[in-house]
Every structure is written in C-alpha cells, then in structure tokens.
Design a protein around this motif. Structure first.
Motif, PDB file in Angstrom:
ATOM      1  N   MET A 113      31.627  26.373  21.377  1.00 18.33           N
ATOM      2  CA  MET A 113      30.587  25.503  20.742  1.00 18.33           C
ATOM      3  C   MET A 113      29.903  24.834  21.653  1.00 18.33           C
ATOM      4  N   VAL A 114      28.497  24.715  21.368  1.00 15.91           N
ATOM      5  CA  VAL A 114      27.584  24.182  22.215  1.00 15.91           C
ATOM      6  C   VAL A 114      26.667  22.953  21.530  1.00 15.91           C
ATOM      7  N   PHE A 115      26.481  22.138  22.258  1.00 16.85           N
ATOM      8  CA  PHE A 115      25.411  21.012  21.467  1.00 16.85           C
ATOM      9  C   PHE A 115      24.697  20.270  22.658  1.00 16.85           C
ATOM     10  N   THR A 116      23.713  19.738  22.159  1.00 14.62           N
ATOM     11  CA  THR A 116      22.492  19.029  23.040  1.00 14.62           C
ATOM     12  C   THR A 116      23.458  18.019  23.535  1.00 14.62           C
ATOM     13  N   PRO A 117      23.199  17.845  24.714  1.00 20.08           N
ATOM     14  CA  PRO A 117      24.071  16.553  25.319  1.00 20.08           C
ATOM     15  C   PRO A 117      23.129  15.332  25.631  1.00 20.08           C
ATOM     16  N   PHE A 118      23.054  14.536  24.276  1.00 24.49           N
ATOM     17  CA  PHE A 118      22.087  13.610  24.381  1.00 24.49           C
ATOM     18  C   PHE A 118      22.824  12.322  24.980  1.00 24.49           C
ATOM     19  N   GLN A 119      22.117  11.603  25.738  1.00 26.83           N
ATOM     20  CA  GLN A 119      22.671  10.178  26.197  1.00 26.83           C
ATOM     21  C   GLN A 119      22.379   9.136  25.608  1.00 26.83           C
ATOM     22  N   ASP A 120      23.014   8.123  25.207  1.00 30.22           N
ATOM     23  CA  ASP A 120      22.492   6.887  24.440  1.00 30.22           C
ATOM     24  C   ASP A 120      21.429   6.069  25.530  1.00 30.22           C
TER      25      ASP A 120
ATOM     26  N   TYR B 277       8.733  15.589  35.730  1.00 28.66           N
ATOM     27  CA  TYR B 277       8.479  16.860  35.555  1.00 28.66           C
ATOM     28  C   TYR B 277       9.394  17.182  34.265  1.00 28.66           C
ATOM     29  N   GLU B 278       8.689  18.177  33.471  1.00 30.25           N
ATOM     30  CA  GLU B 278       9.348  18.481  32.100  1.00 30.25           C
ATOM     31  C   GLU B 278       8.860  19.754  31.917  1.00 30.25           C
ATOM     32  N   GLY B 279      10.047  20.307  31.110  1.00 36.51           N
ATOM     33  CA  GLY B 279       9.888  21.819  30.604  1.00 36.51           C
ATOM     34  C   GLY B 279       9.268  22.031  29.268  1.00 36.51           C
ATOM     35  N   THR B 280       8.652  23.092  28.820  1.00 34.96           N
ATOM     36  CA  THR B 280       8.168  23.473  27.684  1.00 34.96           C
ATOM     37  C   THR B 280       9.329  23.856  26.810  1.00 34.96           C
ATOM     38  N   VAL B 281      10.620  23.974  27.288  1.00 35.89           N
ATOM     39  CA  VAL B 281      11.623  24.370  26.774  1.00 35.89           C
ATOM     40  C   VAL B 281      12.714  23.394  26.769  1.00 35.89           C
ATOM     41  N   ARG B 282      13.078  22.684  25.727  1.00 33.34           N
ATOM     42  CA  ARG B 282      14.051  21.713  25.887  1.00 33.34           C
ATOM     43  C   ARG B 282      15.373  21.970  25.610  1.00 33.34           C
ATOM     44  N   ASN B 283      16.166  20.899  25.415  1.00 28.10           N
ATOM     45  CA  ASN B 283      17.537  20.865  24.732  1.00 28.10           C
ATOM     46  C   ASN B 283      18.402  21.889  25.888  1.00 28.10           C
ATOM     47  N   TRP B 284      18.204  21.344  27.038  1.00 24.80           N
ATOM     48  CA  TRP B 284      19.270  21.919  28.182  1.00 24.80           C
ATOM     49  C   TRP B 284      20.641  21.538  27.995  1.00 24.80           C
ATOM     50  N   LEU B 285      21.684  22.277  28.447  1.00 24.70           N
ATOM     51  CA  LEU B 285      22.856  22.002  28.233  1.00 24.70           C
ATOM     52  C   LEU B 285      23.219  21.297  30.005  1.00 24.70           C
ATOM     53  N   ASP B 286      24.212  20.407  30.041  1.00 29.26           N
ATOM     54  CA  ASP B 286      24.748  19.939  31.118  1.00 29.26           C
ATOM     55  C   ASP B 286      25.886  20.432  31.988  1.00 29.26           C
ATOM     56  N   SER B 287      26.485  21.592  31.232  1.00 27.57           N
ATOM     57  CA  SER B 287      27.385  22.476  31.729  1.00 27.57           C
ATOM     58  C   SER B 287      26.989  23.874  31.179  1.00 27.57           C
TER      59      SER B 287
ATOM     60  N   ALA C  22      19.194  16.957  27.935  1.00 24.25           N
ATOM     61  CA  ALA C  22      18.706  16.903  26.589  1.00 24.25           C
ATOM     62  C   ALA C  22      17.282  17.135  26.228  1.00 24.25           C
ATOM     63  N   TYR C  23      16.669  16.389  26.906  1.00 21.30           N
ATOM     64  CA  TYR C  23      15.022  16.301  26.972  1.00 21.30           C
ATOM     65  C   TYR C  23      14.193  17.214  27.527  1.00 21.30           C
ATOM     66  N   GLY C  24      15.082  18.184  28.719  1.00 17.70           N
ATOM     67  CA  GLY C  24      14.516  18.887  29.626  1.00 17.70           C
ATOM     68  C   GLY C  24      13.443  18.200  30.628  1.00 17.70           C
TER      69      GLY C  24
ATOM     70  N   GLU D 208       5.440  23.437  43.529  1.00 14.57           N
ATOM     71  CA  GLU D 208       5.688  24.259  42.465  1.00 14.57           C
ATOM     72  C   GLU D 208       7.222  23.965  42.007  1.00 14.57           C
ATOM     73  N   VAL D 209       7.746  23.225  40.705  1.00 18.39           N
ATOM     74  CA  VAL D 209       8.820  23.062  40.523  1.00 18.39           C
ATOM     75  C   VAL D 209       9.437  23.731  39.267  1.00 18.39           C
ATOM     76  N   THR D 210      10.653  24.484  39.570  1.00 18.01           N
ATOM     77  CA  THR D 210      11.152  25.174  38.500  1.00 18.01           C
ATOM     78  C   THR D 210      12.564  25.041  38.253  1.00 18.01           C
ATOM     79  N   ALA D 211      13.367  25.580  37.117  1.00 12.93           N
ATOM     80  CA  ALA D 211      14.506  25.396  36.830  1.00 12.93           C
ATOM     81  C   ALA D 211      15.272  26.554  36.081  1.00 12.93           C
TER      82      ALA D 211
END
Length: 303
Positions: A1-8, A61-71, A93-95, A108-111
């Motif tokens: 199971m995966v979910f967006t790793p939001f932080q308070d 720096y921000e991506g156009t694809v968000r909701n990355w996982l932290d693991s 969570a915010y990319g 040039e920064v990539t991820a």
C-alpha cells in the motif's frame, strides 16, 4: 500500500491546521483506495524565481509531477550529477526541494522518484470480488457457484493449465491438491499458484508445490505456505501422463472469455503446451483460452 507522505505544517504557516486536516483526509482516502505508484526518472524541476527579493531566486525547485513517495528516497541531480541530500530540504508530497544555497540560472535540476499515480487497486477488485466463504481447513477451487464435482476428466501430458481463483479477504493456505479417479500407468503431476499480471492472465509464480503421484486413485495433496491478499490468482497444473481427475462442469466455474465466434460457452481456463518440469518463474505468454464442458480441478486448502 502506498500513500502521499504529507507532513503537518508548522504553526507559523498560514492556515496550517486547516491544510493539515485536509491532508489527513486525503491520506485516509488513499489508504482506502490502496493507491498504486509509478516511477519517474530524469524529471525536470523548475526554479521559482518570482520572489521580490532576488537572493531568494533559484533556491526552490518544483516538479510538474507531484505526490512523490519518501521511500525509496527521491534522488536529485544537478547538471547530471547526483546532489548530496545535505544541500537541500525536500517535501516529497509536494514535489518540491529547497536548496540551502542559491543555484545559478544555468543549472539544470532533475529528480528520480516514485510517486502516486491516478489508479488504485480497489478498482481492479470492484465487480470481481463478491463475498466468498471458505472456513479454515476446507478446500476450494475455481468455482463461481456451488455445484457437484464431476469425475474422471481426462488430462493430457505436457499441458500447462491455469484456472482463475478469486480471493476476497486476506487468507493463508497450507495445501494444494487433486483427486485421481482414473490412475495413469506412470507419471506425476505438478501444482502451483500464480499471481495475475493485471490483464486476466497468469503472471509471476508464487508457489511451486512440487510433484504428486497420479498412479493411484484418491486425493493427492502437497503442503504449501502462502498468504494471498484480495485479488485474482491462478491455480495451475501440469503432468507427464494422462490420468482422469475430479473436476467441475463449466457452468459452475469462472468464465474468462469467449473466442471470436461469439458462440457456445465461455472458456474456463488458459492452456499452454509446456514440457513437464519445474514451474517457470513467469507463466508463458503463449497461453490460449481453453474451452471444455468439464474442467479437472486444482484444489487449495485454507489454513
């Protein structure tokens, strides 16, 4: 199971408590839906350079694809070289990444990262997983509805057959079995379990239960130890001889598709001509729909 790793968010952030509450609600929905993830490599991150103070430019720096996982942890690159995590803070969570030092406009920064995709495992299960009851110690096979067993269904040698098997609640199983009604003069059969590949076709092998004799009548079982989560699986059998086995008439088995004639009854299994031996890691891609009036069954016992 995966979910967006939001932080308070912190108290100094505007409406932090409100946003944190929304994030918690989203995470609950993601858990219920059992979201799927995908992988992204070389994703371009765009610099934020619209702040009033120029010294703040080229740090965020921000991506156009968000909701990355932290693991696993996202990997950040600058001009093709991996950047040490000590040089930036990251909010998966915010990319978004925030460099501690200002970068140059030419950088040039990539991820590389894994992220939540717009698909959920629950949608794979809706409509296919009506309640199925199987008490501990009982046997079940590829049956869609209750029906009597049929006897002495002849099987052929070197025919690798796979039968659909639905699981509606996480369950552990401790044996696979067949019932021999008409013994062969020599030979054995081999049983196993495969995952579905997501396209109603057997994929990765989960269990190879080894060989069972088919030269005497009666129930033949092989001990296994496997836990299956809700979803579609495949019970498989191959043999190097031609005994007669107990099974089910087609009207009691799971239908899995018609051929191009659109006539007659749907198939109840998938078959590959496969030399007898250890079960392959992945089910061969050359399988074809199998149409029979009766299907010899592979049975599985719940622990």
């Amino acid at each position: 199971m995966v979910f967006t790793p939001f932080q308070d968010l912190k108290s100094e952030d505007i409406l932090a408590a409100h946003l944190s509450g929304i994030q918690h609600s989203i995470t609950k929905l993601e858990r219920v839906l059992t979201m799927k993830s995908g992988a992204m490599a070389g994703h371009d991150l765009q610099p934020v350079a619209d702040q009033e103070s120029a010294e703040l430019h080229y740090r965020i720096y921000e991506g156009t694809v968000r909701n990355w996982l932290d693991s696993p942890s996202p990997i950040i690159y600058r001009n093709g070289e991996q950047v040490s995590s000590s040089e930036y803070e990251i909010q998966p969570a915010y990319g978004v990444i925030i460099f501690l030092e200002q970068q140059t406009p030419e950088d040039e920064v990539t991820a590389d990262f894994e992220y939540i995709i717009a698909d959920a495992e629950v949608f794979d299960q809706i409509g296919a997983l009506a309640p199925i009851f199987q008490p501990s110690g009982s046997w079940r096979t590829n049956t869609a509805v209750a029906g009597p067993t049929s006897e002495s269904i002849l099987i052929g040698a070197n025919l690798f057959d796979a039968y659909p098997f639905l699981v509606t609640e996480t369950s552990s199983y401790n044996a696979l079995g067949i019932r021999v009604d008409v013994p062969a003069t020599t030979g054995t059969a081999r049983l196993g379990v495969y995952k579905d590949n997501g396209s109603c076709y057997p994929g990765e092998r989960m269990v190879d239960a080894g060989t069972l004799p088919v030269t005497e009548t009666g129930v033949k079982t092989a001990e296994i130890n496997v836990t299956l989560t809700p979803g579609l699986y495949w019970l498989v059998r191959n043999s190097n001889s031609a005994p007669g086995l107990s099974g089910m008439a087609r009207e009691f088995t799971y239908p899995i598709g018609m051929d191009n004639s659109l006539q007659g009854a749907p198939a109840g299994a998938i078959r590959v001509s496969q030399p007898y031996g250890a079960l392959p890691d992945t089910f061969p891609a050359t399988g074809e729909l199998l149409f029979r009036t009766h299907y010899p069954c592979v049975w599985i016992r719940r622990a």
